[in-house]
Design a protein around this motif. Structure first.
Motif, short mmCIF file in Angstrom:
data_model
loop_
_atom_site.label_atom_id
_atom_site.label_comp_id
_atom_site.label_asym_id
_atom_site.label_seq_id
_atom_site.Cartn_x
_atom_site.Cartn_y
_atom_site.Cartn_z
N PHE A 1 13.44 -6.76 -34.31
CA PHE A 1 13.48 -5.70 -33.31
C PHE A 1 12.58 -5.95 -32.10
N GLY A 2 11.84 -7.03 -32.10
CA GLY A 2 11.01 -7.35 -30.95
C GLY A 2 9.54 -7.07 -31.19
N ARG A 3 8.68 -7.87 -30.56
CA ARG A 3 7.25 -7.74 -30.78
C ARG A 3 6.72 -6.42 -30.25
N LYS A 4 7.08 -6.08 -29.05
CA LYS A 4 6.54 -4.87 -28.41
C LYS A 4 6.97 -3.62 -29.14
N ASN A 5 8.25 -3.52 -29.51
CA ASN A 5 8.74 -2.32 -30.20
C ASN A 5 8.01 -2.10 -31.52
N ILE A 6 7.86 -3.16 -32.29
CA ILE A 6 7.21 -3.03 -33.60
C ILE A 6 5.71 -2.81 -33.44
N LEU A 7 5.11 -3.40 -32.40
CA LEU A 7 3.68 -3.18 -32.15
C LEU A 7 3.38 -1.70 -31.98
N PHE A 8 4.15 -1.04 -31.11
CA PHE A 8 3.87 0.37 -30.84
C PHE A 8 4.39 1.28 -31.95
N THR A 9 5.43 0.85 -32.65
CA THR A 9 5.89 1.62 -33.80
C THR A 9 4.82 1.63 -34.90
N THR A 10 4.23 0.49 -35.18
CA THR A 10 3.20 0.43 -36.22
C THR A 10 1.91 1.12 -35.78
N LEU B 1 -11.24 9.63 -36.05
CA LEU B 1 -10.78 8.25 -36.11
C LEU B 1 -9.32 8.11 -35.71
N THR B 2 -8.58 9.20 -35.80
CA THR B 2 -7.15 9.16 -35.47
C THR B 2 -6.90 9.30 -33.98
N LEU B 3 -7.68 10.15 -33.32
CA LEU B 3 -7.44 10.44 -31.91
C LEU B 3 -7.47 9.21 -30.99
N PRO B 4 -8.38 8.23 -31.20
CA PRO B 4 -8.36 7.05 -30.30
C PRO B 4 -7.03 6.31 -30.31
N GLY B 5 -6.25 6.47 -31.37
CA GLY B 5 -4.94 5.82 -31.39
C GLY B 5 -4.03 6.31 -30.28
N LEU B 6 -4.25 7.55 -29.84
CA LEU B 6 -3.43 8.09 -28.76
C LEU B 6 -3.72 7.38 -27.44
N LEU B 7 -4.91 6.78 -27.33
CA LEU B 7 -5.24 6.07 -26.08
C LEU B 7 -4.41 4.80 -25.91
N CYS B 8 -3.76 4.37 -27.00
CA CYS B 8 -2.93 3.17 -26.90
C CYS B 8 -1.56 3.45 -26.30
N VAL B 9 -1.18 4.72 -26.20
CA VAL B 9 0.15 5.06 -25.68
C VAL B 9 0.37 4.52 -24.27
N PRO B 10 -0.58 4.67 -23.33
CA PRO B 10 -0.34 4.14 -21.97
C PRO B 10 -0.16 2.62 -21.93
N LEU B 11 -0.59 1.92 -22.97
CA LEU B 11 -0.45 0.46 -22.97
C LEU B 11 1.01 0.03 -22.95
N TRP B 12 1.93 0.93 -23.35
CA TRP B 12 3.35 0.59 -23.35
C TRP B 12 3.81 0.10 -21.98
N TRP B 13 3.25 0.67 -20.91
CA TRP B 13 3.68 0.33 -19.56
C TRP B 13 2.95 -0.89 -19.01
N PHE B 14 2.04 -1.47 -19.76
CA PHE B 14 1.29 -2.64 -19.28
C PHE B 14 1.53 -3.89 -20.12
N ILE B 15 1.86 -3.71 -21.39
CA ILE B 15 2.09 -4.86 -22.27
C ILE B 15 3.58 -5.18 -22.28
N PRO B 16 3.98 -6.37 -21.89
CA PRO B 16 5.41 -6.72 -21.86
C PRO B 16 5.91 -7.21 -23.22
N GLU B 17 7.21 -7.32 -23.33
CA GLU B 17 7.80 -7.97 -24.50
C GLU B 17 7.54 -9.48 -24.41
#
Length: 553
Positions: A167-176, A263-279
């Motif tokens: 399914f692709g590196r980027k999709n699985i990265l953010f899914t996990t 410990l869970t809330l910092p995970g939400l900070l990774c959401v904006p990375l979707w627009w900066f990390i390419p496939e």
């Protein structure tokens, strides 16, 4: 035919695009650091004793003597799981008899903690242990909690690579990332230990999958000269930073549910990375999506202020690339001859034993004398110089000697703990940290060493099988910590002995440093443990940079 590296060489190795990818992927590993070790505080076991209810008709003297004393590590301490039979001492109290004067306490009948336990709150206000009484006859559930998390890690390591290939590196990265964050949040609402541990298994699956996919994505986007730095000073160091953040959170938040939320809330900070990390452009090409890959390369070139060629990927070269097929290999190829089978079995033992040492020392840090939060922070901090040392040693010295050397260092100092007087607590803590330093250094070198031992056609399989062995080591590691319930120094004696023993085994491996990497199984059989010259050093370095991955896990 040019390969991908040659086609994209015009981008350079360390431009703004590569620096951004390096930092963002490394930063995405930080939540893995505190989630991976959060069990040390979520399942912390405070001092406890049987609860004597206020309704019990006891005098103050009998209430103070309602718990028998036992000898533990040379000190008399109140029993954690037994009390004197309540109706008996209530009758003695009613008769006006004094404990120790009129009544021999050693002759009194004892019973289990029928009314529950009372827990000290000087270190932990609330943990899953105190909430669900995971002590005494239920104390086996505490190490099992950590082991089940690592079972999830084992399961996640099975599926993460296959999912990212499909399914692709980027999709699985953010899914996990979402799986790790979402199920950690659901753990807050656990109503019993069973619900907590089932969710913890899923968190473990997401945690390792996120780690592995971020690692793959980085190695596929970054250039050869940057990959080995990304593997050590990038991914591993940022994992250690996340690990260091954990005791800081836990120090200020003593309730396990609120700690888990923090410990869970910092995970939400990774959401904006979707627009900066390419496939990964490599993965897109493998799927025939060449135009998307070219678009990513063109954006990277613009970010690096480099002119973009009209055609990045030549269709003829891509056709030749897809037409080349790798020969099929099977797991039995790792046992084809006695020599290969011996190396495989020794590699499995090396990975498993080193993993046991690393995770057992990490999980045991809060149990050391002194401040549990400071000890955990020091255990995380010591990993940073350990990774840096591993990186330096791998560049210049023979593999088996440096791995055996740091294992001897780690195991030797752990064995010394048993001769340290009980009053010299700071010395014991220092030796534990030095032991953690040695084991961590060895652990971070194993990917390189294993990848260099095996030929190209079975290299990935060999690294996969041996890293699976390390997951098994992490599953049994909590039970090494559990040995401390019987004797304070027993875990260190067992871990130290195991580490020294596997260090000796390491000396029997063939040497791979400065030797041309084998391309076939037949070439591997010729490796006898002696250096074969320095003429192929360049090819070795290229192979390290392009295929070898260094990671703490």
């Amino acid at each position: 035919m040019r390969d991908y590296e040659e086609v994209t060489a015009f981008l350079g190795e360390w431009g703004p695009f590569q620096r951004l990818i390096f930092f963002l992927l490394s930063a995405s590993i930080i939540p893995n650091g505190f989630n991976g070790m959060s069990v040390v505080f979520l399942a912390g076991t405070p001092q406890h004793r049987c609860l004597v209810p206020d309704t019990a008709n006891l005098s103050s003297a009998w209430r103070n003597h309602s718990i028998p004393w036992v000898l533990q590590d040379g000190r008399r301490v109140p029993h954690s799981c037994r009390r004197y039979r309540l109706d008996t001492i209530a009758n003695l109290s009613a008769l006006g008899l004094e404990p120790g004067l009129d009544v021999d306490l050693e002759q009194l009948e004892q019973e289990n903690c029928l009314d529950g336990w009372e827990y000290q709150q000087d270190v932990y206000v609330s943990t899953i242990v105190t909430e669900w009484d995971l002590v005494c006859e239920n104390d086996w559930k505490t190490p099992l909690t950590a082991s089940l998390f690592f079972v999830g890690v084992l399961m996640g390591s099975f599926v993460s690579g296959q999912l990212s290939d499909r399914f692709g590196r980027k999709n699985i990265l953010f899914t996990t990332m979402a799986v790790q964050t979402g199920f950690s949040f659901l753990q807050i609402f656990s109503i019993n230990w069973e619900m907590f541990t089932v969710l913890f298994v899923i968190v473990g699956m997401g945690q390792i999958s996120n780690y592995v996919v971020a690692f793959i994505l980085g190695t596929e986007i970054l250039g050869k000269s940057v990959r080995i730095i990304f593997s050590t000073l990038g991914v591993c160091t940022f994992f250690a930073i996340g690990y260091m953040v954990l005791p800081l959170f836990a120090y200020f938040i003593r309730d396990w549910r609120m700690l888990l939320l923090a410990l869970t809330l910092p995970g939400l900070l990774c959401v904006p990375l979707w627009w900066f990390i390419p496939e990964s452009p490599r993965w897109l090409i493998s799927q025939g999506r060449v135009s998307e890959a070219e678009e990513i390369i063109q954006k990277a070139a613009i970010k690096n202020s480099i002119a973009v060629p009209a055609v990045v990927f030549d269709p003829m070269e891509l056709q030749e690339l897809h037409s080349s097929k790798q020969p099929k290999v099977f797991i039995l190829d790792l046992f084809r001859t006695r020599n290969i089978a011996t190396i495989t079995m020794m590699s499995v033992l090396l990975w498993m034993s080193t993993s046991v040492g690393y995770f057992a020392l990490s999980l045991d840090a809060p149990n050391l004398h002194g401040d549990a939060y400071l000890n955990c922070f020091l255990s995380a901090l010591i990993e940073v110089p350990a990774y840096f040392l591993a990186w330096l040693l791998l560049r210049t010295l023979p593999r088996r000697y440096i791995i055996a050397g740091v294992l001897f260092l780690g195991g030797g100092v752990l064995l010394l703990i048993q001769v340290v007087p009980a009053d010299y607590n700071f010395l014991s803590i220092g030796l534990v940290m030095l032991g953690k330093f040695g084991v961590t250094s060895a652990f971070s070198m194993l990917y390189v060493f294993t990848a260099e031992l095996y030929p190209t056609q079975v290299r990935n399989m060999a690294v996969g099988i041996t890293s699976m062995a390390s997951r098994v080591g992490s599953i049994i590691a909590p039970y090494f910590v559990y040995l401390g319930a019987y004797n304070r120094v027993l875990p260190y004696v067992v871990m130290g002995s195991l580490t020294v023993l596997i260090g000796i085994v390491t000396l029997f491996f063939p040497e791979s440093f400065g030797v041309k990497l084998p391309e076939t199984l037949e070439q591997m059989q010729k490796v006898k443990g002696f250096r074969c010259g320095k003429e192929s050093r360049v090819s070795v370095e290229e192979e390290e940079n392009s295929k070898v991955q260094i990671t703490a896990f």
